[in-house]
Design a protein around this motif. Structure first.
Motif, PDB file in Angstrom:
ATOM      1  N   GLY A   1       0.801  -1.212   0.000  1.00  0.00           N
ATOM      2  CA  GLY A   1       0.000   0.000   0.000  1.00  0.00           C
ATOM      3  C   GLY A   1       0.836   1.264   0.000  1.00  0.00           C
ATOM      4  O   GLY A   1       0.404   2.319   0.475  1.00  0.00           O
ATOM      5  N   ASP A   2       2.046   1.191  -0.557  1.00  0.00           N
ATOM      6  CA  ASP A   2       2.965   2.335  -0.601  1.00  0.00           C
ATOM      7  C   ASP A   2       2.940   2.940  -2.002  1.00  0.00           C
ATOM      8  O   ASP A   2       3.391   2.326  -2.975  1.00  0.00           O
ATOM      9  N   GLN A   3       2.455   4.173  -2.129  1.00  0.00           N
ATOM     10  CA  GLN A   3       2.295   4.823  -3.441  1.00  0.00           C
ATOM     11  C   GLN A   3       3.444   5.757  -3.803  1.00  0.00           C
ATOM     12  O   GLN A   3       3.349   6.487  -4.786  1.00  0.00           O
ATOM     13  N   THR A   4       4.538   5.718  -3.072  1.00  0.00           N
ATOM     14  CA  THR A   4       5.638   6.661  -3.296  1.00  0.00           C
ATOM     15  C   THR A   4       6.132   6.641  -4.732  1.00  0.00           C
ATOM     16  O   THR A   4       6.417   7.691  -5.319  1.00  0.00           O
ATOM     17  N   LEU A   5       6.260   5.463  -5.336  1.00  0.00           N
ATOM     18  CA  LEU A   5       6.822   5.334  -6.680  1.00  0.00           C
ATOM     19  C   LEU A   5       5.760   5.338  -7.774  1.00  0.00           C
ATOM     20  O   LEU A   5       6.062   5.027  -8.928  1.00  0.00           O
ATOM     21  N   PHE A   6       4.541   5.723  -7.428  1.00  0.00           N
ATOM     22  CA  PHE A   6       3.449   5.710  -8.408  1.00  0.00           C
ATOM     23  C   PHE A   6       2.937   7.121  -8.649  1.00  0.00           C
ATOM     24  O   PHE A   6       2.996   7.976  -7.764  1.00  0.00           O
ATOM     25  N   MET A   7       2.435   7.353  -9.844  1.00  0.00           N
ATOM     26  CA  MET A   7       2.012   8.689 -10.240  1.00  0.00           C
ATOM     27  C   MET A   7       0.624   9.027  -9.707  1.00  0.00           C
ATOM     28  O   MET A   7      -0.293   8.209  -9.788  1.00  0.00           O
ATOM     29  N   ARG A   8       0.496  10.211  -9.188  1.00  0.00           N
ATOM     30  CA  ARG A   8      -0.800  10.712  -8.761  1.00  0.00           C
ATOM     31  C   ARG A   8      -1.544  11.263  -9.967  1.00  0.00           C
ATOM     32  O   ARG A   8      -0.927  11.621 -10.978  1.00  0.00           O
ATOM     33  N   GLY A   9      -2.859  11.347  -9.871  1.00  0.00           N
ATOM     34  CA  GLY A   9      -3.654  11.792 -11.017  1.00  0.00           C
ATOM     35  C   GLY A   9      -3.272  13.165 -11.521  1.00  0.00           C
ATOM     36  O   GLY A   9      -3.152  13.395 -12.731  1.00  0.00           O
ATOM     37  N   ASP A  10      -3.053  14.118 -10.605  1.00  0.00           N
ATOM     38  CA  ASP A  10      -2.719  15.476 -11.041  1.00  0.00           C
ATOM     39  C   ASP A  10      -1.333  15.529 -11.674  1.00  0.00           C
ATOM     40  O   ASP A  10      -1.062  16.363 -12.547  1.00  0.00           O
ATOM     41  N   GLN A  11      -0.450  14.621 -11.270  1.00  0.00           N
ATOM     42  CA  GLN A  11       0.886  14.573 -11.882  1.00  0.00           C
ATOM     43  C   GLN A  11       0.797  14.136 -13.342  1.00  0.00           C
ATOM     44  O   GLN A  11       1.469  14.703 -14.213  1.00  0.00           O
TER      45      GLN A  11
END
Length: 506
Positions: free
Chosen positions: A441-451
């Motif tokens: 559940g770690d999103q550090t290396l994943f892109m956020r929608g606004d990015q």
């Protein structure tokens, strides 16, 4: 092994389970995580696709795929026999909402067997046009309601342009919370890419130099010797700018240029990346001509083999033989903030180039005053920090030093951190790192929608300009070259040159 994982039963449901991505990347990655005890004690891998297979048929296919593509080599009989019972398969038509009930039933069966609820990860290893269909059908089947235990993973491309990216993000946002959505970019899972942040923020000597006062320019090059191959059908509607720069290369730029986050948490790190994209100078129709160039490869020879040009490949595969799709793109970006004002970031990528390599080069400014005459300089070179992502994984700081001898002669030497020379353990594949992060559940290396949307907004003027202006000189570079002459002109007019890759001889 993280103790949390032992008590987190997990079900991976892979849409596109019979496809190439699962065969080459996902299945080997999950198997290696299993071998290294990173998967929970109770887990299941459920593949689905249109092909009618039994569980045993699917297991046999994955066994062959793992033997061929796993970094750990062929699966040993005892290890495979313990892994295989966790693998299942359900033939399904993802466009038929009724078929999704079988996934719900299987989840309930496993949870009943395990006597506790499971985390469910839906991995969409399918063509992008199926993303909305699968997401909506999962919601209709009631399989997305638990925001704490349900996650969805989608591959690039996330949209074809800014408008389609916004539509996809809006649709996913109606079904899932942002914390459930994992937009995967395999480049961010590579060991050297992750080490950029460690190198920057864990060492006191780097931060004082990491700004416009000391850095002259930055180059990010991702070059490929291979052509488009059997991806031509997809690639012709995409091109190098969409396929590589909009996502992979801009992600690398964000890591290099970001401000120090307050803490190493997903939201902090991702927010700082978005700050970089928002600070980047937007293009006008006039500036596109000066700051972005494109190319398309023609025929040539690579390692003694004659290879066709892009248009010959297109004709053979039933695509427009006069295609205007670029296979090479180079763009000059600026980050308009206090740290980077005036420092150019040069990004380039292309296919059928001289070598396959991914390298970030940070060139520092010249010393303000040299006390050494030119006669003492065997090789005079400004300091460079070279971060090699592939084919080797290393970080090199190039400095001037005295050559051994009685006379004072300076030449460039490398201070090297080389993964192979430093660590005995084999580095994990990018997908292993990223799949484990999804599990945790770690999103550090994943892109956020606004990015994603900011990146599209940045490149849209270039895409629009190129679509509206047919290139009259394609193909404009031959196979086994470093790209078109216009790419050299782009950087040469600023007094720089592209660094040849790799930057040293081994």
């Amino acid at each position: 092994m993280d103790s949390k994982l032992k008590s987190q039963p997990t079900i991976f449901i892979i849409f596109g389970g019979t496809g190439d991505l699962n065969a080459r990347k996902l299945a080997p990655a999950l198997y290696n995580l299993y071998l290294e005890h990173w998967l929970p004690e109770q887990f299941a891998i459920v593949g689905t696709g249109r092909t009618k297979l039994t569980d045993d048929d699917f297991r046999e296919r994955l066994h062959k795929d793992i033997d061929q593509f796993s970094r750990s080599g062929k699966a040993k009989a005892e290890q495979w026999d313990s892994f295989a019972p966790h693998v299942h398969y359900y033939p399904a038509d993802v466009q038929n909402a009724d078929t999704y009930q079988i996934f719900g039933e299987h989840i309930k069966e496993l949870e009943s067997e395990w006597q506790q609820p499971a985390n469910v990860i839906y991995y969409l290893a399918v063509a992008p046009n199926f993303f909305p269909i699968i997401a909506e059908n999962l919601a209709k089947a009631g399989l997305t309601a638990d925001a704490e235990r349900t996650r969805i993973v989608i591959e690039k491309p996330i949209g074809h342009d800014l408008e389609s990216a916004k539509e996809l993000n809006a649709l996913l946002g109606r079904i899932f919370q942002e914390k459930q959505i994992y937009r995967i970019d395999h480049y961010l899972g590579k060991e050297t890419v992750q080490n950029i942040m460690a190198f920057r923020f864990a060492n006191a000597i780097m931060e004082p130099l990491w700004n416009r006062n000391y850095i002259e320019h930055v180059q990010i090059s991702v070059t490929e010797q291979l052509g488009v191959g059997d991806r031509l059908g997809y690639y012709d509607g995409s091109g190098a700018l969409r396929d590589m720069i909009q996502n992979h290369l801009l992600q690398l730029l964000c890591i290099v240029a970001m401000e120090p986050p307050v803490s190493f948490t997903a939201e902090e790190v991702r927010a700082r990346k978005v700050d970089v994209l928002r600070a980047m100078r937007r293009f006008t129709p006039e500036s596109v001509r000066d700051m972005a160039v494109r190319g398309q490869y023609g025929p040539g020879w690579i390692e003694g083999q004659q290879v066709p040009g892009y248009r010959q490949e297109a004709e053979q595969q039933g695509v427009n033989p006069q295609s205007n799709t670029e296979t090479f793109a180079a763009v000059k970006f600026f980050v308009d903030n206090w740290r980077w004002q005036g420092v150019p970031f040069y990004l380039r990528t292309g296919k059928r180039l001289h070598r396959t390599a991914s390298v970030i080069t940070i060139q520092f400014k010249e010393v303000p005053h040299s006390i050494f005459p030119s006669s003492m300089m065997d090789t005079q070179r400004q300091n460079r920090l070279i971060i090699s992502i592939q084919p080797e994984m290393s970080i090199r700081l190039q400095v001037q030093a005295k050559r051994p001898g009685v006379d004072m002669v300076l030449n460039a030497v490398d201070m090297v951190f080389d993964y192979k020379g430093t660590y005995v353990a084999q580095a994990p594949e990018a997908y292993e790192t990223l799949l484990l992060d999804v599990l945790l559940g770690d999103q550090t290396l994943f892109m956020r929608g606004d990015q994603v949307e900011e990146a599209w907004d940045l490149v849209m003027p270039i895409l629009t300009s190129w679509q509206n202006r047919v290139s009259q000189n394609f193909p404009n570079y031959s196979a086994d070259s470093w790209g078109p002459e216009v790419a050299e002109a782009l950087i040469a007019k600023d007094g720089f040159h592209w660094f040849t890759l790799p930057l040293h001889d081994k």
